[in-house]
Write a protein that holds these residues in place. Structure first.
Motif, PDB file in Angstrom:
ATOM      1  N   VAL A  21       0.847  -1.191   0.000  1.00 13.26           N
ATOM      2  CA  VAL A  21       0.000   0.000   0.000  1.00 13.26           C
ATOM      3  C   VAL A  21       0.883   1.241   0.000  1.00 13.26           C
ATOM      4  N   ARG A  22       0.300   2.360  -0.445  1.00  9.09           N
ATOM      5  CA  ARG A  22       0.991   3.649  -0.451  1.00  9.09           C
ATOM      6  C   ARG A  22       0.196   4.623   0.405  1.00  9.09           C
ATOM      7  N   ALA A  23       0.885   5.306   1.315  1.00  9.04           N
ATOM      8  CA  ALA A  23       0.236   6.252   2.230  1.00  9.04           C
ATOM      9  C   ALA A  23      -0.092   7.571   1.533  1.00  9.04           C
ATOM     10  N   HIS A  24      -1.184   8.191   1.976  1.00  9.61           N
ATOM     11  CA  HIS A  24      -1.574   9.532   1.516  1.00  9.61           C
ATOM     12  C   HIS A  24      -1.170  10.523   2.584  1.00  9.61           C
ATOM     13  N   PRO A  25      -0.726  11.686   2.312  1.00  8.99           N
ATOM     14  CA  PRO A  25      -0.252  12.177   1.003  1.00  8.99           C
ATOM     15  C   PRO A  25       1.241  11.974   0.812  1.00  8.99           C
ATOM     16  N   ARG A  26       1.892  11.251   1.726  1.00 10.72           N
ATOM     17  CA  ARG A  26       3.358  11.159   1.741  1.00 10.72           C
ATOM     18  C   ARG A  26       3.935  10.245   0.663  1.00 10.72           C
ATOM     19  N   ASN A  27       3.123   9.376   0.099  1.00  8.69           N
ATOM     20  CA  ASN A  27       3.576   8.421  -0.918  1.00  8.69           C
ATOM     21  C   ASN A  27       4.604   7.425  -0.403  1.00  8.69           C
ATOM     22  N   GLU A  28       4.615   7.171   0.903  1.00  9.03           N
ATOM     23  CA  GLU A  28       5.477   6.129   1.450  1.00  9.03           C
ATOM     24  C   GLU A  28       4.831   4.772   1.192  1.00  9.03           C
ATOM     25  N   THR A  29       5.652   3.765   0.917  1.00  9.17           N
ATOM     26  CA  THR A  29       5.164   2.426   0.608  1.00  9.17           C
ATOM     27  C   THR A  29       5.322   1.520   1.828  1.00  9.17           C
ATOM     28  N   TYR A  30       4.289   0.702   2.078  1.00 12.60           N
ATOM     29  CA  TYR A  30       4.289  -0.241   3.198  1.00 12.60           C
ATOM     30  C   TYR A  30       3.917  -1.632   2.688  1.00 12.60           C
ATOM     31  N   HIS A  31       4.592  -2.641   3.196  1.00 15.52           N
ATOM     32  CA  HIS A  31       4.287  -4.027   2.861  1.00 15.52           C
ATOM     33  C   HIS A  31       3.565  -4.642   4.058  1.00 15.52           C
ATOM     34  N   VAL A  32       2.276  -4.895   3.896  1.00 14.55           N
ATOM     35  CA  VAL A  32       1.469  -5.476   4.970  1.00 14.55           C
ATOM     36  C   VAL A  32       1.580  -6.991   4.867  1.00 14.55           C
ATOM     37  N   VAL A  33       2.161  -7.606   5.910  1.00 11.85           N
ATOM     38  CA  VAL A  33       2.425  -9.043   5.876  1.00 11.85           C
ATOM     39  C   VAL A  33       1.748  -9.807   7.006  1.00 11.85           C
ATOM     40  N   GLU A  34       1.217  -9.077   7.990  1.00 10.51           N
ATOM     41  CA  GLU A  34       0.508  -9.706   9.098  1.00 10.51           C
ATOM     42  C   GLU A  34      -0.804  -8.968   9.319  1.00 10.51           C
ATOM     43  N   TYR A  35      -1.730  -9.657   9.972  1.00 13.73           N
ATOM     44  CA  TYR A  35      -3.064  -9.111  10.194  1.00 13.73           C
ATOM     45  C   TYR A  35      -3.489  -9.412  11.621  1.00 13.73           C
ATOM     46  N   ALA A  36      -4.200  -8.483  12.234  1.00 12.94           N
ATOM     47  CA  ALA A  36      -4.624  -8.644  13.621  1.00 12.94           C
ATOM     48  C   ALA A  36      -5.509  -9.871  13.795  1.00 12.94           C
ATOM     49  N   ASP A  37      -6.307 -10.158  12.763  1.00  7.33           N
ATOM     50  CA  ASP A  37      -7.195 -11.319  12.817  1.00  7.33           C
ATOM     51  C   ASP A  37      -7.587 -11.718  11.396  1.00  7.33           C
ATOM     52  N   GLU A  38      -8.323 -12.794  11.290  1.00  9.06           N
ATOM     53  CA  GLU A  38      -8.730 -13.305   9.979  1.00  9.06           C
ATOM     54  C   GLU A  38      -9.625 -12.317   9.233  1.00  9.06           C
ATOM     55  N   ASP A  39     -10.460 -11.587   9.962  1.00 13.32           N
ATOM     56  CA  ASP A  39     -11.342 -10.593   9.343  1.00 13.32           C
ATOM     57  C   ASP A  39     -10.529  -9.506   8.648  1.00 13.32           C
ATOM     58  N   ALA A  40      -9.489  -9.009   9.300  1.00 15.57           N
ATOM     59  CA  ALA A  40      -8.635  -7.982   8.692  1.00 15.57           C
ATOM     60  C   ALA A  40      -7.952  -8.535   7.443  1.00 15.57           C
ATOM     61  N   ARG A  41      -7.455  -9.775   7.518  1.00 16.15           N
ATOM     62  CA  ARG A  41      -6.792 -10.382   6.362  1.00 16.15           C
ATOM     63  C   ARG A  41      -7.752 -10.523   5.183  1.00 16.15           C
ATOM     64  N   GLU A  42      -8.981 -10.962   5.470  1.00 19.05           N
ATOM     65  CA  GLU A  42      -9.973 -11.133   4.407  1.00 19.05           C
ATOM     66  C   GLU A  42     -10.399  -9.798   3.808  1.00 19.05           C
ATOM     67  N   ARG A  43     -10.536  -8.767   4.645  1.00 25.18           N
ATOM     68  CA  ARG A  43     -10.919  -7.451   4.126  1.00 25.18           C
ATOM     69  C   ARG A  43      -9.873  -6.941   3.140  1.00 25.18           C
ATOM     70  N   VAL A  44      -8.603  -7.106   3.491  1.00 24.15           N
ATOM     71  CA  VAL A  44      -7.525  -6.668   2.602  1.00 24.15           C
ATOM     72  C   VAL A  44      -7.468  -7.544   1.356  1.00 24.15           C
ATOM     73  N   ALA A  45      -7.677  -8.839   1.501  1.00 20.73           N
ATOM     74  CA  ALA A  45      -7.634  -9.759   0.358  1.00 20.73           C
ATOM     75  C   ALA A  45      -8.686  -9.410  -0.683  1.00 20.73           C
ATOM     76  N   ASP A  46      -9.796  -8.841  -0.253  1.00 26.89           N
ATOM     77  CA  ASP A  46     -10.893  -8.494  -1.168  1.00 26.89           C
ATOM     78  C   ASP A  46     -10.684  -7.179  -1.903  1.00 26.89           C
ATOM     79  N   LEU A  47      -9.643  -6.438  -1.575  1.00 24.48           N
ATOM     80  CA  LEU A  47      -9.439  -5.112  -2.165  1.00 24.48           C
ATOM     81  C   LEU A  47      -8.704  -5.184  -3.498  1.00 24.48           C
ATOM     82  N   PRO A  48      -9.276  -4.581  -4.537  1.00 21.24           N
ATOM     83  CA  PRO A  48      -8.554  -4.520  -5.809  1.00 21.24           C
ATOM     84  C   PRO A  48      -7.508  -3.410  -5.779  1.00 21.24           C
ATOM     85  N   VAL A  49      -6.529  -3.511  -6.658  1.00 18.02           N
ATOM     86  CA  VAL A  49      -5.531  -2.450  -6.814  1.00 18.02           C
ATOM     87  C   VAL A  49      -6.269  -1.143  -7.110  1.00 18.02           C
ATOM     88  N   GLY A  50      -5.846  -0.066  -6.470  1.00 19.19           N
ATOM     89  CA  GLY A  50      -6.477   1.236  -6.654  1.00 19.19           C
ATOM     90  C   GLY A  50      -7.443   1.592  -5.538  1.00 19.19           C
TER      91      GLY A  50
END
Length: 84
Positions: A21-50
């Protein structure tokens, strides 16, 4: 260190559960590799690029630039819909 902000998905979740992901407005890039729970992981998995999401991130261990999504709230998808 915990950061809550709006982020744009620039790389969809891969087979290793990593999403970039890229932060607004700084344009810093982050690699999300862990999730607090399965719900958070699934929410992110469902997101399309953009998609824009509000997430709270915390460091995932001592490795550089890898993060844990503590909370995930969809703000806007690439189709312009809101999730209230």
């Amino acid at each position: 260190m915990s950061q809550s902000n709006a982020y744009t998905v620039i790389s969809a979740q891969n087979d290793h559960d990593c999403t970039t992901v890229r932060a607004h407005p700084r344009n810093e890039t982050y690699h999300v590799v862990e999730y607090a729970d399965e719900d958070a992981r699934e929410r992110v998995a469902d997101l399309p690029v953009g998609s824009v999401v509000k997430m709270e991130l915390s460091r995932a261990g001592r490795r550089s630039n890898v993060w844990c999504a503590e909370s995930v709230k969809t703000a806007q998808t690439d189709g312009g819909t809101s999730d209230a």
